[in-house]
Design an enzyme around this catalytic site. Structure first.
Site, mmCIF file in Angstrom:
data_model
loop_
_atom_site.group_PDB
_atom_site.id
_atom_site.type_symbol
_atom_site.label_atom_id
_atom_site.label_comp_id
_atom_site.label_asym_id
_atom_site.label_seq_id
_atom_site.Cartn_x
_atom_site.Cartn_y
_atom_site.Cartn_z
ATOM 1 N N CYS A 43 -5.671 -3.509 -13.907
ATOM 2 C CA CYS A 43 -5.725 -2.330 -13.034
ATOM 3 C C CYS A 43 -4.732 -2.426 -11.882
ATOM 4 C CB CYS A 43 -7.135 -2.102 -12.494
ATOM 5 S SG CYS A 43 -7.699 -3.425 -11.428
ATOM 6 N N HIS A 83 0.780 -1.233 0.000
ATOM 7 C CA HIS A 83 0.000 0.000 0.000
ATOM 8 C C HIS A 83 0.809 1.279 0.000
ATOM 9 C CE1 HIS A 83 -3.420 -2.530 0.156
ATOM 10 N NE2 HIS A 83 -3.955 -1.515 -0.471
#
Ligand code: PEP
Ligand code: MG
Length: 551
Positions: free
Chosen positions: A487, A187
């Site tokens: 994506c 992340h």
């Protein structure tokens, strides 16, 4: 650490930045108790700390761009500004405790009461701990836990960045990110790319650098120079200022595609309406991944349908006339969401995450789909919906039925699990499109935790086995005539773009910063060349050889 040294990690977002290093502050450790001479003065000192925490939370709430974040901060401020809490603190001081211990004890009492009450109150225990840590930090003269607010730009160092911290991160203040752990698709990396911040992850030693030391971060090479001089900082600042305008200058714009005009849609990944201007500046043709987790982060209760409608509608309206692929909640594993009260799992990445949450909490999905449908009505955007972490045809079929039931026209699934990639053709009979999440697909195909920097070679998007899984999906797309996009972070690699197009991928969705480079790279190859490169890459002996195919 010597005054002038360098550290190295994995560069995950290119760019060079320099400035003083500050750490993400952790919870303070209570020092041994000290005797209190003047209980009155000590109580005033404790009250002062509580007041400072309240004022800080209110300041941050006023500055927060997101209504949700402001609401959470204000709720915390109210808890710290409480008469009963102050009374409890005073009683502990009068019983002989110094201010830090009195505060810790008072919060401890409330903590026990809240935990015992269960339900909604028990969910606030984490807030009480946070308030205790903030107040104690003030009394000890330490930075409050969380992002430092020094009032000037700085390089942020942290062990890792929790998704909750990211809601607060101000790209005007943070020059670059350096984390001790983390991997290329974790992340921190995704956030850094979304914000366009130079970033280095898996950089051991960075937490030992003294705060305020001037450092230079190179997000391409992964090097962090410690103890640079003011001239270096000024030169880095000038360099970044001159590169800001140049990303799009002279670069081609317009729809993405190969040199002979085969279209490959270039789309943006966003987390909220705040990211839409960057997508516009990059001439994104639409949104290929709207991650909806942001609204749910740090929440102890589920956002209401109305609140969800407002957040989704903001994005849809801003994208009127274009397509938005919105992803339903991807909770669990690396994105824990307190409101779900998930049990601790021995292998969270292999447990209840993504669409699997709907097995035990179907209401969360149906409310979200209803909110998306409300927001999509008359918003002007073409709204498609997809689910994360789908593994089987049954899951895909059930999800599509729920999407259509909510009145939404297009349902798709993410391909993040090898089992789903292998059955792409079957899945495409049940849904309208596929979107390949290469971050998780790599993790699960190679059994390599995506947050581990030391396994970066396995998580390399050029790994031929990953490309083969993508090819299976691309072939299914060609056969059925249905769209298959990528994506995950692989879509942001300009050199990989022609290979992905050749594998049958019809759209690439990425952080807006990456878009100009990907567009330019694709436009250099004809579709036939893309197909040839794809054929060679899939059978390459290893990732380095596959990468070497593109000059
Ligand atoms: C992915 O896994 O590639 C993806 C796009 O989803 P996330 O990174 O949000 O897990
Ligand atoms: Mg994923």
């Amino acid at each position: 650490m010597p005054e002038r040294a360098s550290l190295s990690g994995i560069g995950v977002c290119p760019g060079v930045a320099a400035g003083p290093l500050l750490r993400l502050a952790g919870a303070p450790v209570l020092p041994p108790p000290v005797p209190v001479g003047d209980a009155g003065a000590e109580t005033v000192r404790a009250y002062g700390a509580l007041a400072e925490v309240v004022a800080d939370l209110e300041r941050r709430a006023a500055r927060a761009a997101e209504a949700t974040v402001a609401e959470v901060l204000r709720a915390e401020a109210t808890m710290a500004d409480d008469e009963e809490l102050r009374d409890a603190v005073r009683e502990h001081v009068e019983a002989g405790a110094d201010a830090p211990h009195a505060i810790a004890a008072a919060f401890g009492t409330f903590r026990e009461l809240f935990a015992a009450a269960g339900g909604h109150l028990a969910e606030r225990v984490a807030d009480l701990d946070d308030l205790r840590d903030r107040s104690v930090a003030v009394l000890l003269g330490l930075s409050m836990p969380g992002l430092p607010p020094p009032g000037h730009p700085y390089v942020l160092a942290a062990r890792d960045l929790a998704p909750t911290v990211t809601a607060d991160l101000d790209p005007e203040q943070v020059l670059a990110l350096v984390t001790e752990v983390g991997g290329p698709t974790g992340h921190t990396a995704i956030l850094a790319r979304a914000l366009g911040l130079p970033a280095v992850v898996a950089c051991p030693g960075v937490l030992e650098v003294a705060e305020h030391t001037l450092v230079l971060v190179d997000g391409a090479t992964g090097r962090v120079e410690i103890g640079v001089d003011e001239e270096t900082v000024a030169a880095a600042r000038l360099g970044s200022a001159s590169s800001v305008g140049s990303a799009g200058d002279g670069a081609i714009t317009g729809p993405g595609g190969t040199s002979d005009g085969v279209p490959v849609r270039l789309l943006a990944n966003v987390g909220s309406v705040r990211d839409v201007p960057a997508a516009d500046r990059a001439h994104a043709e639409g949104i290929g991944l709207f991650r909806t987790e942001l609204l749910f982060l740090g929440r102890t209760s589920e956002p209401s349908r109305g609140e969800q409608v407002a957040a989704y509608r903001d994005v849809f309206r801003a994208m009127a006339g274009r397509r938005v692929v919105i992803r339903t909640l991807d909770a669990g594993a690396d994105k824990p969401l307190p409101f779900l009260h998930q049990d601790e799992e021995p292998n969270p990445a292999l447990g209840i995450r993504g669409l699997r949450v709907a097995r035990s909490r179907p209401g969360v999905l149906t409310t979200q789909l209803a909110a998306i449908a409300d927001a999509a009505a008359a918003c002007g955007a073409e709204v498609w919906v997809m689910a994360p972490m789908v593994s089987t045809l049954t899951e895909a079929t059930e999800f599509a039925a729920a999407v259509y039931e909510a009145g939404l026209p297009k349902a798709g699934v993410m391909i993040e699990v090898p089992a789903a990639a292998l059955r792409a053709a079957e899945l495409l009979r049940a849904v309208d499109f596929l979107s390949i999440g290469t971050n998780d697909l790599s993790q699960y195909a190679f059994a390599a935790d995506r947050s581990r920097g030391d396994l970066a070679d396995l998580l390399d998007p050029w790994q031929p086995a990953l490309l083969r899984l993508i090819e299976i999906c691309g072939d299914a797309g060609r056969e059925t005539g249905k769209p298959v996009g990528v994506c995950g972070e692989a879509a942001a690699d300009p050199r990989l773009a022609p290979v992905l197009a050749g594998l049958g991928v019809s759209s690439l969705s990425m952080s807006p910063r990456a878009l100009p480079g990907v567009r330019a790279s694709l436009a250099r190859y004809s579709y036939a060349e893309c197909r040839r490169l794809a054929e060679l890459a899939v059978v390459a002996p290893d990732a380095a050889s596959a990468r070497g195919l593109i000059g």
